[in-house]
Design an enzyme around this catalytic site. Structure first.
Site, PDB file in Angstrom:
ATOM      1  N   ARG A  24     -67.744 -65.148 -66.238  1.00 17.36           N
ATOM      2  CA  ARG A  24     -66.671 -66.092 -66.048  1.00 17.36           C
ATOM      3  C   ARG A  24     -67.492 -67.609 -66.058  1.00 17.36           C
ATOM      4  O   ARG A  24     -68.663 -67.448 -65.390  1.00 17.36           O
ATOM      5  CB  ARG A  24     -66.009 -66.216 -64.725  1.00 17.36           C
ATOM      6  CG  ARG A  24     -64.813 -65.147 -64.667  1.00 17.36           C
ATOM      7  CD  ARG A  24     -63.968 -65.537 -65.747  1.00 17.36           C
ATOM      8  NE  ARG A  24     -62.697 -64.639 -65.646  1.00 17.36           N
ATOM      9  CZ  ARG A  24     -62.478 -63.349 -66.068  1.00 17.36           C
ATOM     10  NH1 ARG A  24     -63.278 -63.162 -67.361  1.00 17.36           N
ATOM     11  NH2 ARG A  24     -61.446 -62.755 -66.027  1.00 17.36           N
ATOM     12  N   GLU A  41     -61.703 -73.508 -70.658  1.00 13.09           N
ATOM     13  CA  GLU A  41     -61.455 -72.947 -71.819  1.00 13.09           C
ATOM     14  C   GLU A  41     -60.040 -73.175 -72.455  1.00 13.09           C
ATOM     15  O   GLU A  41     -59.061 -73.246 -71.612  1.00 13.09           O
ATOM     16  CB  GLU A  41     -61.380 -71.225 -71.675  1.00 13.09           C
ATOM     17  CG  GLU A  41     -62.947 -70.974 -70.999  1.00 13.09           C
ATOM     18  CD  GLU A  41     -62.892 -69.391 -70.892  1.00 13.09           C
ATOM     19  OE1 GLU A  41     -62.061 -68.637 -71.238  1.00 13.09           O
ATOM     20  OE2 GLU A  41     -64.341 -69.015 -70.749  1.00 13.09           O
ATOM     21  N   ARG A  53     -74.585 -56.616 -54.714  1.00 12.62           N
ATOM     22  CA  ARG A  53     -74.186 -56.506 -53.122  1.00 12.62           C
ATOM     23  C   ARG A  53     -74.749 -55.352 -52.636  1.00 12.62           C
ATOM     24  O   ARG A  53     -75.494 -55.039 -51.347  1.00 12.62           O
ATOM     25  CB  ARG A  53     -72.932 -56.458 -53.039  1.00 12.62           C
ATOM     26  CG  ARG A  53     -72.586 -58.177 -52.765  1.00 12.62           C
ATOM     27  CD  ARG A  53     -71.075 -58.525 -52.566  1.00 12.62           C
ATOM     28  NE  ARG A  53     -70.183 -57.470 -53.668  1.00 12.62           N
ATOM     29  CZ  ARG A  53     -68.930 -57.284 -53.488  1.00 12.62           C
ATOM     30  NH1 ARG A  53     -68.186 -57.904 -52.648  1.00 12.62           N
ATOM     31  NH2 ARG A  53     -68.425 -56.510 -54.343  1.00 12.62           N
ATOM     32  N   ILE A 101     -69.441 -52.679 -66.048  1.00 17.36           N
ATOM     33  CA  ILE A 101     -69.974 -53.190 -67.208  1.00 17.36           C
ATOM     34  C   ILE A 101     -71.333 -53.173 -67.024  1.00 17.36           C
ATOM     35  O   ILE A 101     -72.108 -52.963 -68.245  1.00 17.36           O
ATOM     36  CB  ILE A 101     -69.297 -54.824 -67.445  1.00 17.36           C
ATOM     37  CG1 ILE A 101     -67.736 -54.748 -67.419  1.00 17.36           C
ATOM     38  CG2 ILE A 101     -69.820 -55.315 -68.691  1.00 17.36           C
ATOM     39  CD1 ILE A 101     -66.932 -55.879 -67.663  1.00 17.36           C
ATOM     40  N   HIS A 155     -65.007 -66.503 -75.272  1.00  9.51           N
ATOM     41  CA  HIS A 155     -64.339 -65.610 -74.782  1.00  9.51           C
ATOM     42  C   HIS A 155     -63.797 -64.354 -75.244  1.00  9.51           C
ATOM     43  O   HIS A 155     -62.705 -64.107 -75.485  1.00  9.51           O
ATOM     44  CB  HIS A 155     -63.295 -66.132 -73.820  1.00  9.51           C
ATOM     45  CG  HIS A 155     -63.235 -65.397 -72.647  1.00  9.51           C
ATOM     46  ND1 HIS A 155     -62.685 -66.156 -71.340  1.00  9.51           N
ATOM     47  CD2 HIS A 155     -63.087 -64.029 -72.224  1.00  9.51           C
ATOM     48  CE1 HIS A 155     -62.774 -65.251 -70.222  1.00  9.51           C
ATOM     49  NE2 HIS A 155     -62.833 -63.933 -70.877  1.00  9.51           N
ATOM     50  N   MET A 166     -73.586 -55.423 -60.815  1.00 12.25           N
ATOM     51  CA  MET A 166     -73.956 -54.066 -61.262  1.00 12.25           C
ATOM     52  C   MET A 166     -72.496 -53.194 -61.134  1.00 12.25           C
ATOM     53  O   MET A 166     -72.656 -52.131 -60.416  1.00 12.25           O
ATOM     54  CB  MET A 166     -75.062 -53.406 -60.608  1.00 12.25           C
ATOM     55  CG  MET A 166     -75.733 -52.272 -61.539  1.00 12.25           C
ATOM     56  SD  MET A 166     -76.275 -52.851 -63.134  1.00 12.25           S
ATOM     57  CE  MET A 166     -77.265 -51.484 -63.577  1.00 12.25           C
ATOM     58  N   GLY A 167     -71.583 -53.681 -61.572  1.00 11.12           N
ATOM     59  CA  GLY A 167     -70.255 -52.994 -61.609  1.00 11.12           C
ATOM     60  C   GLY A 167     -70.367 -51.792 -63.101  1.00 11.12           C
ATOM     61  O   GLY A 167     -71.553 -51.849 -63.618  1.00 11.12           O
TER      62      GLY A 167
HETATM   63  C1  GLV Z   1     -61.659 -60.626 -69.317  1.00  6.89           C
HETATM   64  O1  GLV Z   1     -62.059 -61.868 -69.267  1.00  6.89           O
HETATM   65  C2  GLV Z   1     -61.340 -59.955 -68.195  1.00  6.89           C
HETATM   66  O2  GLV Z   1     -61.537 -60.266 -67.129  1.00  6.89           O
HETATM   67  O3  GLV Z   1     -60.450 -58.948 -68.392  1.00  6.89           O
END
Ligand code: GLV
Length: 318
Positions: free
Chosen positions: A236, A265, A179, A159, A284, A156-157
Site C-alpha cells: 500500500r 491513486e 511481527r 503473499i 496498482h 511475511m503473510g
Molecule cells: C489489493 O490491493 C488488495 O488488497 O486486494
C-alpha cells in the site's frame, strides 16, 4: 417487500451479478475510465443498505456516521485500510474482503516488479519506444542480477511466503521480518527490521497499511539500506514515505525503487517519483489478472449471498 439497495462503487459486468441480483436493487458507478469521486461515493453511502467497494473508495468514520441504512460493506480487495474498521464495528456494519485468492498473483507481480527494477526494463523500453536505442553497448543499460542475492521480505503473510517460494527458485537467499517468527517460510531466515535493512540487496514490502505500518520505511530506514539496494512496494502507498524515498533516490542513498501503490491513486503524472529514471511505477496491478479478479468478485458474491440467506458470512473482517 422493498429490496435492499446495493450500491456498487465501481463498474462491474452485469453478468457477474447473476447469483445475487434477485435479492437486491442495484445502483452502480458505470464509468470505466474514472473512479467514482469521493463526493458521489458519500451520497451513495447515504442511500445504500450495502456498499460494494474497491480500495479507492474511502469509507471514513464520517461516511459511516452519515450512512443511516448501511448494514454491510463488501470490499473487493484483501486489504481494507480504505475502511474505518472501528467505526464500522461500532455501527454494527459487516465488512467482508477477498482473502486467499490473490496471493499467488500478487507474489508474481512483486517478483516482476523486482526484476523490472533490477534489469532496468522500464528505462530500456522507454528508450526503445522513444527512438533512443542506438545500439548494443557492452555496458549499455546494464542492471543488477537478482540470483544469488539476498531478498528481504518485510511482512511475511501468505503473499510474503509465496514471494519467498519464487525467490528460492531464482537461487536467492531470503530473509524476512515479521511481527511473529514463522515455522515454515520456504527456508527464509528471520531478521530484526534493522538487520534486514542492512543485509538485503532487494527489499519487498508486504505489510498491510495500519497506524503501525504507516511510514514504516522512511528516512532512517532508507539510510540503513545498502547503497546498492532496491526497494519494492506492492502493498500500500503510505507504508513507504514517498518524500523520503524521492530524496534517497536522488541522493544515492539507495540505488533504485519500484512501486505498484501510491498514497494518492491514481498517482498524478506530476508526482516527483515519476520523474526519476531509477524509479519504476505500475498502476496498482498486484491482483490484476482475469482469473484472480473473477475469484475476488466470487468471494464478495459468496459473502453477499450468505447475508441474503441469513447464513454465517464466510469472508468477514468484522
Ligand atoms: C489489493 O490491493 C488488495 O488488497 O486486494
Amino acid at each position: 417487500m422493498q429490496k435492499p439497495l446495493l450500491w456498487i462503487a465501481f463498474h462491474l459486468p452485469e453478468e457477474l451479478l447473476e447469483p445475487i441480483k434477485a435479492y437486491v436493487d442495484v445502483k452502480m458507478w458505470r464509468d470505466t475510465e474514472v473512479d467514482m469521486p469521493q463526493q458521489e461515493f458519500e451520497t451513495a453511502a447515504y442511500e445504500a443498505d450495502i456498499l460494494w467497494t474497491v480500495v479507492s473508495n474511502r469509507v471514513t468514520a464520517d461516511v459511516i456516521k452519515r450512512a443511516p441504512k448501511l448494514k454491510m460493506i463488501a470490499n473487493l480487495a484483501v486489504g481494507y485500510n480504505n475502511i474505518d474498521i472501528e467505526a464500522a464495528r461500532e455501527a454494527g456494519i459487516i465488512v467482508t474482503n477477498t482473502p486467499d485468492v490473490l496471493a499467488d498473483t500478487t507474489a508474481d507481480l512483486a517478483f516482476a516488479l523486482m526484476m523490472m527494477a533490477a534489469r532496468r526494463t522500464l528505462e530500456g523500453a522507454r528508450a526503445l519506444y522513444q527512438g533512443q536505442w542506438t545500439g548494443w553497448q557492452v555496458l549499455g543499460m546494464t542492471g543488477t542480477d537478482i540470483h544469488h542475492k539476498t531478498l528481504g521480505i518485510i511482512g511475511m503473510g501468505t503473499i510474503g511466503e509465496l514471494v519467498a517460494k519464487r525467490a528460492t527458485g531464482f537461487d536467492m537467499n531470503v530473509i524476512y521480518h515479521n511481527r511473529h517468527e514463522k515455522d515454515n517460510a520456504y527456508g527464509a531466515q528471520y531478521r530484526s527490521k534493522e538487520a534486514l535493512l542492512q543485509e538485503a540487496d532487494f527489499i519487498i514490502v508486504l505489510t498491510p497499511l495500519t497506524a503501525a505500518t504507516r511510514n514504516l520505511i522512511a528516512k532512517e530506514e532508507l539510510a540503513l539500506m545498502k547503497k546498492s539496494a532496491m526497494l519494492i512496494n506492492v502493498a500500500r502507498g503510505g507504508i513507504v514515505n514517498e518524500h523520503d524515498l524521492y530524496d534517497a533516490l536522488v541522493n544515492g542513498v539507495i540505488l533504485a525503487a519500484a512501486s505498484d501503490v501510491f498514497v494518492e491513486e491514481p498517482v498524478p503524472t506530476s508526482h516527483p517519483l515519476l520523474t526519476l529514471p531509477n524509479f519504476t511505477a505500475l498502476p496498482h496491478l498486484g491482483s490484476a489478472t482475469v482469473e484472480t479478479r473473477l475469484a475476488m468478485v466470487s468471494r464478495n458474491v459468496e459473502s453477499l449471498r450468505a447475508y441474503f440467506h441469513n447464513e454465517t458470512i464466510p469472508f468477514n473482517v468484522i
